[in-house]
Design a protein around this motif. Structure first.
Motif, PDB file in Angstrom:
ATOM      1  N   ARG A 190       0.820  -1.218   0.000  1.00 47.68           N
ATOM      2  CA  ARG A 190       0.000   0.000   0.000  1.00 47.68           C
ATOM      3  C   ARG A 190       0.852   1.266   0.000  1.00 47.68           C
ATOM      4  NH1 ARG A 190      -2.874  -2.997   3.885  1.00 47.68           N
ATOM      5  NH2 ARG A 190      -2.040  -1.715   5.588  1.00 47.68           N
ATOM      6  N   LEU A 191       1.984   1.233   0.704  1.00 47.52           N
ATOM      7  CA  LEU A 191       2.738   2.469   0.916  1.00 47.52           C
ATOM      8  C   LEU A 191       4.090   2.518   0.218  1.00 47.52           C
ATOM      9  CD1 LEU A 191       2.067   2.945   4.746  1.00 47.52           C
ATOM     10  CD2 LEU A 191       0.797   3.925   2.825  1.00 47.52           C
ATOM     11  N   GLY A 192       4.704   1.356  -0.034  1.00 44.89           N
ATOM     12  CA  GLY A 192       6.061   1.365  -0.560  1.00 44.89           C
ATOM     13  C   GLY A 192       6.222   0.881  -1.981  1.00 44.89           C
ATOM     14  N   ALA A 193       5.239   0.169  -2.508  1.00 48.36           N
ATOM     15  CA  ALA A 193       5.352  -0.341  -3.871  1.00 48.36           C
ATOM     16  C   ALA A 193       5.142   0.779  -4.884  1.00 48.36           C
ATOM     17  CB  ALA A 193       4.329  -1.450  -4.098  1.00 48.36           C
ATOM     18  N   GLU A 194       5.572   0.521  -6.117  1.00 43.32           N
ATOM     19  CA  GLU A 194       5.364   1.509  -7.179  1.00 43.32           C
ATOM     20  C   GLU A 194       3.875   1.809  -7.315  1.00 43.32           C
ATOM     21  OE1 GLU A 194       7.661   1.447 -11.030  1.00 43.32           O
ATOM     22  OE2 GLU A 194       5.654   0.948 -11.781  1.00 43.32           O
ATOM     23  N   LYS A 195       3.565   3.079  -7.423  1.00 42.58           N
ATOM     24  CA  LYS A 195       2.151   3.464  -7.431  1.00 42.58           C
ATOM     25  C   LYS A 195       1.968   4.734  -8.246  1.00 42.58           C
ATOM     26  CE  LYS A 195      -1.634   4.650  -4.274  1.00 42.58           C
ATOM     27  NZ  LYS A 195      -2.004   4.864  -2.845  1.00 42.58           N
ATOM     28  N   LYS A 196       0.892   4.782  -9.007  1.00 45.41           N
ATOM     29  CA  LYS A 196       0.552   5.976  -9.754  1.00 45.41           C
ATOM     30  C   LYS A 196      -0.202   6.933  -8.846  1.00 45.41           C
ATOM     31  CE  LYS A 196      -1.703   7.660 -13.947  1.00 45.41           C
ATOM     32  NZ  LYS A 196      -2.479   7.293 -15.156  1.00 45.41           N
ATOM     33  N   GLN A 197       0.314   8.136  -8.692  1.00 47.69           N
ATOM     34  CA  GLN A 197      -0.326   9.146  -7.860  1.00 47.69           C
ATOM     35  C   GLN A 197      -0.992  10.191  -8.750  1.00 47.69           C
ATOM     36  OE1 GLN A 197       2.666  10.697  -5.156  1.00 47.69           O
ATOM     37  NE2 GLN A 197       1.930   9.384  -3.526  1.00 47.69           N
ATOM     38  N   PRO A 198      -2.314  10.249  -8.730  1.00 41.58           N
ATOM     39  CA  PRO A 198      -2.996  11.239  -9.561  1.00 41.58           C
ATOM     40  C   PRO A 198      -2.824  12.651  -9.007  1.00 41.58           C
ATOM     41  CG  PRO A 198      -4.569  10.111  -8.162  1.00 41.58           C
ATOM     42  CD  PRO A 198      -3.252   9.426  -7.956  1.00 41.58           C
ATOM     43  N   ARG A 199      -3.050  13.607  -9.856  1.00 44.16           N
ATOM     44  CA  ARG A 199      -3.004  15.008  -9.439  1.00 44.16           C
ATOM     45  C   ARG A 199      -4.127  15.267  -8.441  1.00 44.16           C
ATOM     46  NH1 ARG A 199      -5.484  19.750 -11.716  1.00 44.16           N
ATOM     47  NH2 ARG A 199      -4.212  21.632 -11.374  1.00 44.16           N
ATOM     48  N   SER A 200      -3.819  15.971  -7.361  1.00 45.97           N
ATOM     49  CA  SER A 200      -4.830  16.248  -6.338  1.00 45.97           C
ATOM     50  C   SER A 200      -4.661  17.675  -5.837  1.00 45.97           C
ATOM     51  CB  SER A 200      -4.724  15.256  -5.177  1.00 45.97           C
ATOM     52  OG  SER A 200      -5.658  15.590  -4.163  1.00 45.97           O
ATOM     53  N   VAL A 201      -5.539  18.543  -6.289  1.00 43.74           N
ATOM     54  CA  VAL A 201      -5.486  19.945  -5.852  1.00 43.74           C
ATOM     55  C   VAL A 201      -5.823  20.083  -4.371  1.00 43.74           C
ATOM     56  CG1 VAL A 201      -6.479  22.247  -6.186  1.00 43.74           C
ATOM     57  CG2 VAL A 201      -5.927  20.815  -8.170  1.00 43.74           C
ATOM     58  N   PRO A 202      -6.858  19.381  -3.845  1.00 46.57           N
ATOM     59  CA  PRO A 202      -7.154  19.520  -2.405  1.00 46.57           C
ATOM     60  C   PRO A 202      -5.998  19.098  -1.510  1.00 46.57           C
ATOM     61  CG  PRO A 202      -9.019  18.539  -3.559  1.00 46.57           C
ATOM     62  CD  PRO A 202      -7.885  18.567  -4.532  1.00 46.57           C
ATOM     63  N   ILE A 203      -5.333  17.985  -1.837  1.00 42.05           N
ATOM     64  CA  ILE A 203      -4.203  17.541  -1.017  1.00 42.05           C
ATOM     65  C   ILE A 203      -3.065  18.551  -1.116  1.00 42.05           C
ATOM     66  CG2 ILE A 203      -2.426  15.773  -0.760  1.00 42.05           C
ATOM     67  CD1 ILE A 203      -4.472  13.695  -1.574  1.00 42.05           C
ATOM     68  N   ALA A 204      -2.813  19.042  -2.331  1.00 42.16           N
ATOM     69  CA  ALA A 204      -1.761  20.041  -2.501  1.00 42.16           C
ATOM     70  C   ALA A 204      -2.076  21.296  -1.697  1.00 42.16           C
ATOM     71  CB  ALA A 204      -1.613  20.385  -3.987  1.00 42.16           C
ATOM     72  N   ALA A 205      -3.342  21.727  -1.730  1.00 40.27           N
ATOM     73  CA  ALA A 205      -3.732  22.917  -0.976  1.00 40.27           C
ATOM     74  C   ALA A 205      -3.543  22.704   0.520  1.00 40.27           C
ATOM     75  CB  ALA A 205      -5.187  23.269  -1.288  1.00 40.27           C
ATOM     76  N   GLY A 206      -3.846  21.493   0.989  1.00 42.02           N
ATOM     77  CA  GLY A 206      -3.653  21.190   2.405  1.00 42.02           C
ATOM     78  C   GLY A 206      -2.194  21.276   2.816  1.00 42.02           C
ATOM     79  N   TYR A 207      -1.316  20.695   1.980  1.00 39.73           N
ATOM     80  CA  TYR A 207       0.120  20.777   2.267  1.00 39.73           C
ATOM     81  C   TYR A 207       0.599  22.226   2.274  1.00 39.73           C
ATOM     82  CZ  TYR A 207       1.410  15.811   2.047  1.00 39.73           C
ATOM     83  OH  TYR A 207       1.570  14.478   2.300  1.00 39.73           O
ATOM     84  N   LEU A 208       0.160  23.007   1.272  1.00 45.16           N
ATOM     85  CA  LEU A 208       0.618  24.387   1.173  1.00 45.16           C
ATOM     86  C   LEU A 208       0.085  25.233   2.325  1.00 45.16           C
ATOM     87  CD1 LEU A 208       0.272  24.900  -2.681  1.00 45.16           C
ATOM     88  CD2 LEU A 208       2.387  24.636  -1.367  1.00 45.16           C
ATOM     89  N   ALA A 209      -1.148  24.969   2.761  1.00 48.25           N
ATOM     90  CA  ALA A 209      -1.698  25.697   3.907  1.00 48.25           C
ATOM     91  C   ALA A 209      -0.911  25.368   5.172  1.00 48.25           C
ATOM     92  CB  ALA A 209      -3.178  25.345   4.086  1.00 48.25           C
ATOM     93  N   ALA A 210      -0.561  24.077   5.333  1.00 49.78           N
ATOM     94  CA  ALA A 210       0.238  23.689   6.489  1.00 49.78           C
ATOM     95  C   ALA A 210       1.614  24.340   6.438  1.00 49.78           C
ATOM     96  CB  ALA A 210       0.376  22.166   6.539  1.00 49.78           C
TER      97      ALA A 210
END
Length: 221
Positions: A190-210
């Motif tokens: 779930r966390l360490g294998a190769e994985k495709k990460q889609p674009r996520s504006v809400p998650i990005a906004a959360g990181y930037l706000a933090a």
């Protein structure tokens, strides 16, 4: 040295112990296809402990000198710690603004029970700039003026608490190897294998706000 100081430092150490980098390193070594994965994981934990101990001692001595030279010299400790954390959060947020393939996390081929300590040193050292609870704890020790010997003893205890989750995982891997490896294998998928990460504006906004919040703390520190 007061009970309040020790309790405060212990609380910061427990907060800092929830460190995904060192835990992931131990987990990967326990899963690695090598002859003695438990011994390699133990070497990794030893490297992590020595890194936290040595860097903490260096920061403490430098902060103590700064405090003697200028009354507010310790402010740089907090500002640097929070600024680095803010930059890390901002970078993580910007990366989520585009789709990407996250590469699988693997153990380098040169790692063995002896060189695993070097891996623990490198991974822990790279992550310590984000460990702002550690900087806060060191600042409290300097302000309390408990002396170099006692402060270094507290730092040694802090490093031990920092590595406590890794030690518990190591003990579990040594005593219940197959069961622990099965569970870690599922977590790795779930966390360490190769994985495709889609674009996520809400998650990005959360990181930037933090990041903005942490940077504000750095400026006001």
């Amino acid at each position: 040295m007061t009970a309040a100081l020790l309790a405060g430092v212990a609380g910061l150490a427990l907060l800092d112990a929830l460190n995904p980098a060192t835990l992931a390193g131990v987990a990967l070594l326990l899963l690695a296809p090598m002859a003695r994965p438990v011994l390699a994981a133990a070497g990794f934990v030893a490297g992590a402990y020595l890194t936290v101990l040595a860097l903490g001692a260096v920061v403490y001595i430098g902060a103590d000198v700064a405090a003697d030279a200028a009354g507010n010299g310790l402010i740089w400790v907090r500002r640097i710690a929070f600024t680095v954390a803010a930059v890390a959060l901002a970078v993580a947020g910007l990366r989520r603004l585009r789709a990407r393939i996250r590469p699988a996390v693997t153990v380098p081929g040169w790692v063995n029970p002896l060189s695993a300590a070097l891996l623990g040193l490198v991974m822990t050292g790279a992550d310590l700039p984000n460990a702002f609870p550690y900087f806060i704890a060191i600042e409290r020790m300097v302000n309390a003026d408990v002396g170099t010997t006692r402060s270094l003893m507290i730092i040694a205890g802090y490093a031990l608490v920092y590595c406590l989750p890794c030690l518990l995982l190591l003990i579990a891997g040594a005593t219940r190897g197959d069961r622990v490896r099965r569970r870690l294998g599922g977590l790795y998928e779930r966390l360490g294998a190769e994985k495709k990460q889609p674009r996520s504006v809400p998650i990005a906004a959360g990181y930037l706000a933090a990041a903005a919040g942490v940077l504000t703390i750095a400026v006001l520190a």
